[in-house]
Write a protein that holds these residues in place. Structure first.
Motif, PDB file in Angstrom:
ATOM      1  N   LYS A   1       0.849  -1.209   0.000  1.00  0.00           N
ATOM      2  CA  LYS A   1       0.000   0.000   0.000  1.00  0.00           C
ATOM      3  C   LYS A   1       0.879   1.251   0.000  1.00  0.00           C
ATOM      4  O   LYS A   1       0.657   2.182  -0.756  1.00  0.00           O
ATOM      5  CB  LYS A   1      -0.852   0.010   1.273  1.00  0.00           C
TER       6      LYS A   1
ATOM      7  N   ILE B   1       1.144   4.299  -2.631  1.00  0.00           N
ATOM      8  CA  ILE B   1       0.960   5.726  -2.302  1.00  0.00           C
ATOM      9  C   ILE B   1       2.147   6.539  -2.823  1.00  0.00           C
ATOM     10  O   ILE B   1       1.988   7.571  -3.479  1.00  0.00           O
ATOM     11  CB  ILE B   1       0.823   5.922  -0.769  1.00  0.00           C
TER      12      ILE B   1
ATOM     13  N   ILE C   1       2.049   6.885  -6.560  1.00  0.00           N
ATOM     14  CA  ILE C   1       0.998   7.827  -7.004  1.00  0.00           C
ATOM     15  C   ILE C   1       1.466   9.268  -6.774  1.00  0.00           C
ATOM     16  O   ILE C   1       1.316  10.129  -7.641  1.00  0.00           O
ATOM     17  CB  ILE C   1      -0.331   7.562  -6.252  1.00  0.00           C
ATOM     18  N   MET C   2       2.055   9.503  -5.603  1.00  0.00           N
ATOM     19  CA  MET C   2       2.460  10.881  -5.301  1.00  0.00           C
ATOM     20  C   MET C   2       3.579  11.368  -6.219  1.00  0.00           C
ATOM     21  O   MET C   2       3.750  12.575  -6.415  1.00  0.00           O
ATOM     22  CB  MET C   2       2.870  11.012  -3.821  1.00  0.00           C
TER      23      MET C   2
ATOM     24  N   GLN D   1       2.331  13.648  -8.975  1.00  0.00           N
ATOM     25  CA  GLN D   1       1.778  14.991  -8.735  1.00  0.00           C
ATOM     26  C   GLN D   1       2.729  16.022  -9.358  1.00  0.00           C
ATOM     27  O   GLN D   1       3.941  15.973  -9.136  1.00  0.00           O
ATOM     28  CB  GLN D   1       1.586  15.272  -7.245  1.00  0.00           C
TER      29      GLN D   1
ATOM     30  N   SER E   1      -5.459   9.182 -10.297  1.00  0.00           N
ATOM     31  CA  SER E   1      -4.545   9.239  -9.143  1.00  0.00           C
ATOM     32  C   SER E   1      -5.316   9.443  -7.843  1.00  0.00           C
ATOM     33  O   SER E   1      -5.067   8.759  -6.845  1.00  0.00           O
ATOM     34  CB  SER E   1      -3.546  10.397  -9.310  1.00  0.00           C
TER      35      SER E   1
ATOM     36  N   LEU F   1      -5.772   6.914  -4.756  1.00  0.00           N
ATOM     37  CA  LEU F   1      -5.468   7.293  -3.363  1.00  0.00           C
ATOM     38  C   LEU F   1      -6.663   7.066  -2.440  1.00  0.00           C
ATOM     39  O   LEU F   1      -6.492   6.825  -1.243  1.00  0.00           O
ATOM     40  CB  LEU F   1      -5.055   8.762  -3.285  1.00  0.00           C
TER      41      LEU F   1
ATOM     42  N   GLY G   1      -4.766   5.334   0.144  1.00  0.00           N
ATOM     43  CA  GLY G   1      -4.196   6.417   0.943  1.00  0.00           C
ATOM     44  C   GLY G   1      -4.848   6.560   2.304  1.00  0.00           C
ATOM     45  O   GLY G   1      -5.777   5.827   2.651  1.00  0.00           O
TER      46      GLY G   1
ATOM     47  N   GLY H   1      -0.504  10.316   1.709  1.00  0.00           N
ATOM     48  CA  GLY H   1      -0.937  10.776   0.384  1.00  0.00           C
ATOM     49  C   GLY H   1      -2.042  11.821   0.440  1.00  0.00           C
ATOM     50  O   GLY H   1      -1.936  12.873  -0.181  1.00  0.00           O
ATOM     51  N   TRP H   2      -3.080  11.589   1.217  1.00  0.00           N
ATOM     52  CA  TRP H   2      -4.252  12.477   1.167  1.00  0.00           C
ATOM     53  C   TRP H   2      -3.881  13.930   1.490  1.00  0.00           C
ATOM     54  O   TRP H   2      -4.306  14.843   0.796  1.00  0.00           O
ATOM     55  CB  TRP H   2      -5.346  11.999   2.136  1.00  0.00           C
TER      56      TRP H   2
END
Ligand code: FPP
Ligand code: ZN
Length: 483
Positions: A92, A96, A99-100, A103, A125, A129, A133, A140-141
């Motif tokens: 997980k 995260i 994914i980040m 950005q 994305s 999350l 996330g 992440g959030w």
């Protein structure tokens, strides 16, 4: 020969009619028989296939999707959630962090590290999350730069209410849907953001009832107007879902009148007619005279639930009159008695639901499942990440009746109003309440195989689980949402 009637043809074969015939021939072999018994959901094979892609890496044929990394992530994580599964905490965290890395420093997410921000990549994305996330450092959030994301959204807004998918990119309703989902989840909706958008959406509805990708730019005295202008291209299931879901989201935030409306009755008629016949195993097609395909199980099958937010009853309780003009197209063309399209049977005689939920489940289970894992467009194709989620989400929407609930709405309203710390506008309150008002109707779930085939119910607008939606929106709107 199949007991089911092939689609009637005239004596002038075309590429389209030949392909339709070949597809029906292939699909008819997947109708369960004593020789080929009905397949249950092969949950383990799909889980193994998904985990292998996620943990060991996607096969090399996916390199062409380098700019779609957020999509591969979202399709995979969301498919796991649909199957009531998830990653362990180590994987997980890796997800995260990956994914980040998409950005963009100036806001929004791109298709990979360093890639320019794009509305579709941003949706994928943020929804990925929502799956993996959490709030707090490293989760992440709270590392999503909402201020910059909002600036990115405004930078792609056009004078006619539409949005380009990226700076200097094309306009289409997919981008609008992606932007509105993210803006709703992260509490970024403003009147400025959605100004003119309903008129643009309405202008994309075609004479058939479904929506096309965009509409023809129209200038008057040098000003770009959102109406009147004709749709650009033909009605398509993918765009129809996006336009309808966008309409529902804006309506929650900012109630009509908009000076324009969509034709819901015509839309319903078109959606119903997209369901294939028995010989096509009740799958959905994306446009008139094209082939059934597993991904439309979600884009079209999933669209029916959205109509309920627009006040359309979930079930017919009386014989319809709306269908009488189509009967001749499908009844005894050559004087013989054949089964009707399942959608028509269901719609015209059974006081059940607006589409044939049983038939859609059969398409996904019997034609959509690849024997070695993952789901697909249709046999004999191989499985892929996109069709795996489309088939699974569509199957989930056919199994469960997720509907706006007055009781849940009251519960969320009470919660909101008792939270005196929040000074939110009425519009944001309304967007929050409407988004969380969906509940799975108890006792209404129906499984073609057995309840062992049960998937998680999906949020009809976001294609996230209800729990992920509640948790993410609760966080960004600073509310503790009860289960
Ligand atoms: C036609 O492909 C497909 C399109 C023109 C795009 C469809 C749009 C979606 C599926 C929506 C995507 C939504 C988001 C949020 C990204 P085709 O000609 O191969 O297929 P067809 O014969 O079934 O029309
Ligand atoms: Zn497809």
């Amino acid at each position: 020969m199949s007991i089911y009637r092939p689609t009637p043809t005239d004596s002038f074969p075309t590429d389209t009619s030949v392909l339709q015939g070949e597809t029906e021939e292939t699909l008819s072999k997947h109708i369960p028989s004593p020789e080929y018994p009905a397949q249950p959901l092969n949950r383990n094979a799909h889980l193994q296939w998904l985990v292998r892609n996620m943990v060991q890496g996607f096969p090399t044929r996916y390199t062409s999707q380098d700019a779609s990394q957020p999509w591969l992530m979202f399709w995979t994580l969301q498919s796991l959630s649909t199957l009531q599964a998830g990653l362990d905490s180590g994987n997980k965290q890796k997800a995260i962090d990956t994914i980040m890395s998409w950005q963009y420093p100036e806001g929004g997410f791109g298709g990979g590290p360093g890639q320019a921000p794009h509305l579709l990549a941003t949706y994928a994305s943020v929804c990925a999350l929502a799956n993996v996330g959490r709030p707090g450092p490293g989760g992440g959030w709270d590392e999503i730069d909402r201020e910059k994301m909002y600036k990115f959204f405004l930078s792609v807004k056009q004078a006619d209410g539409s949005f380009t998918v990226m700076r200097h990119g094309e306009v289409d309703v997919r981008g609008i849907y992606c932007l509105l989902v993210v803006a709703t989840l992260l509490d970024l909706l403003t009147p400025e953001l959605v100004a003119g958008t309903p008129a643009f959406l309405a202008s994309c509805q075609t004479y058939e009832g479904g929506f096309s990708s965009s509409s023809q730019p129209y200038f008057s005295s040098g000003t770009l107007l959102s109406s009147p202008r004709p749709p650009l291209g033909e009605a398509h299931g993918g765009y129809t879902f996006c336009a309808l879901a966008s309409w529902v989201l804006i309506k929650s935030f900012q109630p009509p009148p908009y000076g324009v409306d969509i034709d819901v009755k015509r839309l319903l008629r078109w959606l119903v007619m997209m369901q294939g016949s028995e010989i096509e195993l009740g799958g959905f097609k994306g446009r008139t005279n094209k082939l059934v395909d597993g991904c439309y199980s979600w884009w079209v099958g999933g669209a029916f639930a959205l109509l309920e937010m627009l006040g359309m009853p979930a079930a017919r309780t009386e014989a319809p009159t709306a269908h009488s003009d189509t009967d001749d197209e499908w009844d005894d063309v050559d004087g013989q008695s054949y089964p009707l399209r399942p959608s028509v049977v269901q719609y015209s005689t059974v006081p059940d639901t607006l589409f044939n939920r049983k038939a859609l489940q059969e398409y996904v289970l019997y034609a959509g499942q690849h024997p070695t894992g993952g789901l697909r467009d249709k046999p004999p194709k191989t499985s892929d990440a996109y069709h795996t989620l489309g088939c699974l989400s569509g199957l989930a929407s056919a199994q469960h009746h997720v509907t706006p609930s007055t009781r849940r709405r009251e519960e969320i309203t009470l919660l909101w109003e008792s939270n005196t710390e929040c000074a939110f506008t009425e519009q944001r309150k309304s967007a929050f309440i409407d988004a969380l008002a969906w509940v799975e109707e108890e006792g209404a779930s129906k499984y073609v195989g057995s309840s062992a085939d049960r998937l998680n119910a999906m949020h009809p607008v976001f294609n996230l689980t209800m729990t992920h939606t509640d948790t993410m929106m609760g966080h960004f709107y600073q509310q503790t949402v009860p289960p």
